[in-house]
Design a protein around this motif. Sequence first.
Motif, PDB file in Angstrom:
ATOM      1  N   UNK A 148      13.728   9.548  -6.247  1.00  0.00           N
ATOM      2  CA  UNK A 148      12.484   9.585  -6.981  1.00  0.00           C
ATOM      3  C   UNK A 148      12.432   8.429  -7.839  1.00  0.00           C
ATOM      4  N   UNK A 149      11.309   7.350  -7.394  1.00  0.00           N
ATOM      5  CA  UNK A 149      11.321   6.153  -8.036  1.00  0.00           C
ATOM      6  C   UNK A 149      10.112   5.884  -8.525  1.00  0.00           C
ATOM      7  N   UNK A 150       9.837   4.884  -9.449  1.00  0.00           N
ATOM      8  CA  UNK A 150       8.338   4.372  -9.746  1.00  0.00           C
ATOM      9  C   UNK A 150       8.931   2.948  -8.885  1.00  0.00           C
ATOM     10  N   UNK A 151       7.687   2.470  -7.905  1.00  0.00           N
ATOM     11  CA  UNK A 151       7.843   1.587  -7.069  1.00  0.00           C
ATOM     12  C   UNK A 151       6.497   0.809  -6.320  1.00  0.00           C
ATOM     13  N   UNK A 152       6.747  -0.281  -6.008  1.00  0.00           N
ATOM     14  CA  UNK A 152       5.404  -0.972  -5.418  1.00  0.00           C
ATOM     15  C   UNK A 152       5.204  -0.652  -3.709  1.00  0.00           C
ATOM     16  N   UNK A 153       4.588  -1.204  -3.275  1.00  0.00           N
ATOM     17  CA  UNK A 153       4.182  -1.204  -2.053  1.00  0.00           C
ATOM     18  C   UNK A 153       5.415  -1.560  -0.939  1.00  0.00           C
ATOM     19  N   UNK A 154       5.094  -0.770   0.273  1.00  0.00           N
ATOM     20  CA  UNK A 154       6.224  -1.448   1.146  1.00  0.00           C
ATOM     21  C   UNK A 154       6.547  -2.576   1.308  1.00  0.00           C
ATOM     22  N   UNK A 155       7.880  -3.042   1.570  1.00  0.00           N
ATOM     23  CA  UNK A 155       8.244  -4.387   1.354  1.00  0.00           C
ATOM     24  C   UNK A 155       7.894  -5.266   2.789  1.00  0.00           C
ATOM     25  N   UNK A 156       7.853  -4.516   4.075  1.00  0.00           N
ATOM     26  CA  UNK A 156       7.642  -4.923   5.127  1.00  0.00           C
ATOM     27  C   UNK A 156       6.225  -5.100   5.348  1.00  0.00           C
ATOM     28  N   UNK A 157       5.666  -6.228   5.634  1.00  0.00           N
ATOM     29  CA  UNK A 157       4.247  -6.818   5.492  1.00  0.00           C
ATOM     30  C   UNK A 157       3.225  -5.962   6.029  1.00  0.00           C
ATOM     31  N   UNK A 158       3.501  -5.346   7.230  1.00  0.00           N
ATOM     32  CA  UNK A 158       2.478  -4.800   7.857  1.00  0.00           C
ATOM     33  C   UNK A 158       2.364  -3.284   7.282  1.00  0.00           C
ATOM     34  N   UNK A 159       3.428  -2.662   6.835  1.00  0.00           N
ATOM     35  CA  UNK A 159       3.369  -1.537   5.864  1.00  0.00           C
ATOM     36  C   UNK A 159       2.795  -1.639   4.882  1.00  0.00           C
ATOM     37  N   UNK A 160       3.361  -2.788   4.153  1.00  0.00           N
ATOM     38  CA  UNK A 160       2.473  -3.121   2.953  1.00  0.00           C
ATOM     39  C   UNK A 160       1.089  -3.096   2.931  1.00  0.00           C
ATOM     40  N   UNK A 161       0.630  -3.831   4.093  1.00  0.00           N
ATOM     41  CA  UNK A 161      -0.789  -4.047   4.025  1.00  0.00           C
ATOM     42  C   UNK A 161      -1.388  -2.730   4.484  1.00  0.00           C
ATOM     43  N   UNK A 162      -0.852  -1.834   5.344  1.00  0.00           N
ATOM     44  CA  UNK A 162      -1.636  -0.568   5.860  1.00  0.00           C
ATOM     45  C   UNK A 162      -1.751   0.291   4.337  1.00  0.00           C
ATOM     46  N   UNK A 163      -0.760   0.282   3.639  1.00  0.00           N
ATOM     47  CA  UNK A 163      -0.498   1.151   2.700  1.00  0.00           C
ATOM     48  C   UNK A 163      -1.391   0.816   1.600  1.00  0.00           C
ATOM     49  N   UNK A 164      -1.588  -0.554   1.454  1.00  0.00           N
ATOM     50  CA  UNK A 164      -2.627  -1.138   0.220  1.00  0.00           C
ATOM     51  C   UNK A 164      -4.081  -0.887   0.572  1.00  0.00           C
ATOM     52  N   UNK A 165      -4.239  -0.361   1.914  1.00  0.00           N
ATOM     53  CA  UNK A 165      -5.780  -0.177   2.153  1.00  0.00           C
ATOM     54  C   UNK A 165      -6.174   1.196   1.558  1.00  0.00           C
ATOM     55  N   UNK A 166      -5.187   2.150   1.513  1.00  0.00           N
ATOM     56  CA  UNK A 166      -5.325   3.477   0.924  1.00  0.00           C
ATOM     57  C   UNK A 166      -5.078   3.872  -0.587  1.00  0.00           C
ATOM     58  N   UNK A 167      -4.160   2.857  -0.994  1.00  0.00           N
ATOM     59  CA  UNK A 167      -3.611   3.049  -2.454  1.00  0.00           C
ATOM     60  C   UNK A 167      -4.843   2.736  -3.381  1.00  0.00           C
ATOM     61  N   UNK A 168      -4.952   3.625  -4.452  1.00  0.00           N
ATOM     62  CA  UNK A 168      -4.092   4.601  -5.144  1.00  0.00           C
ATOM     63  C   UNK A 168      -4.228   6.057  -4.504  1.00  0.00           C
ATOM     64  N   UNK A 169      -4.653   6.369  -3.312  1.00  0.00           N
ATOM     65  CA  UNK A 169      -4.606   7.446  -2.831  1.00  0.00           C
ATOM     66  C   UNK A 169      -3.099   8.064  -2.596  1.00  0.00           C
ATOM     67  N   UNK A 170      -2.950   9.141  -2.637  1.00  0.00           N
ATOM     68  CA  UNK A 170      -1.421   9.911  -2.669  1.00  0.00           C
ATOM     69  C   UNK A 170      -1.010   9.660  -1.582  1.00  0.00           C
ATOM     70  N   UNK A 171       0.126   8.750  -1.180  1.00  0.00           N
ATOM     71  CA  UNK A 171       0.744   8.496  -0.136  1.00  0.00           C
ATOM     72  C   UNK A 171       2.597   8.386  -0.010  1.00  0.00           C
ATOM     73  N   UNK A 172       3.071   8.826  -1.258  1.00  0.00           N
ATOM     74  CA  UNK A 172       4.562   8.774  -1.119  1.00  0.00           C
ATOM     75  C   UNK A 172       4.948  10.036  -0.791  1.00  0.00           C
ATOM     76  N   UNK A 173       6.379   9.895  -0.738  1.00  0.00           N
ATOM     77  CA  UNK A 173       7.106  11.292  -0.418  1.00  0.00           C
ATOM     78  C   UNK A 173       7.449  11.909  -1.739  1.00  0.00           C
ATOM     79  N   UNK A 174       6.854  11.718  -2.874  1.00  0.00           N
ATOM     80  CA  UNK A 174       7.282  12.200  -4.065  1.00  0.00           C
ATOM     81  C   UNK A 174       7.407  11.173  -5.317  1.00  0.00           C
TER      82      UNK A 174
END
Length: 204
Positions: A148-174
């Motif tokens: 369990x971490x406090x973290x940023x968006x995915x480091x991989x560029x495409x994943x980071x961009x995709x998650x950035x579109x929905x953040x701060x909707x809940x998207x993590x695994x915990x």
Amino acid sequence: MKKTLLPLIALSLFATNSFAAGSKALDKSFRYCQDISQVDKLLDRSRESVDRLQAEDLTVERIVVSKDRKELYLISGETLLKVYPVAFGRNPVGHKQFEGDNKTPEGLYSIDYKNPQSQYTKALHVSYPNKSDVEFAKSQGKSAGGDIMIHGLPSEERKGQAVGLIHPMNWTQGCVAVTNPEIEEIYSLVKEKTLIEICKMSGN
């Protein structure tokens, strides 16, 4: 003599109050979660730059995370240093109990280490599971999970961009997630062993 004593008494009272204020966030028996509005009563310096806060050598004594407000607070004594909107696990209601339940833990933990090269940019590891968490999961024949971490968006560029579109909707695994610029700030301000208090949703 009285003129000399008065400033000394005032200084003494100020020092005593400052110590008491500074110790609240470090007191493991104290809970902001009992009344999250206590955060609103702190001296708000959240709009000031990280550079300025660091120049004053202000120490983050506690991280408070509110599931109701979906916000993370960095607190030093009676001062609110920073506020960030956050995303939680995809199943945010309730305390994390088992591996794969997509819940974010609740309660008092600590930051036990920092990862400067996380797959989610940078990360601060939360000390979940504690002994009680492990024992409960074991009693149910399951694993309590971890990472369990406090973290940023995915480091991989495409994943980071995709998650950035929905953040701060809940998207993590915990985990508790923020944007990349925000994790850079948090990472620079928070030291290992800092307390983190995660508040459950009201009514649950």
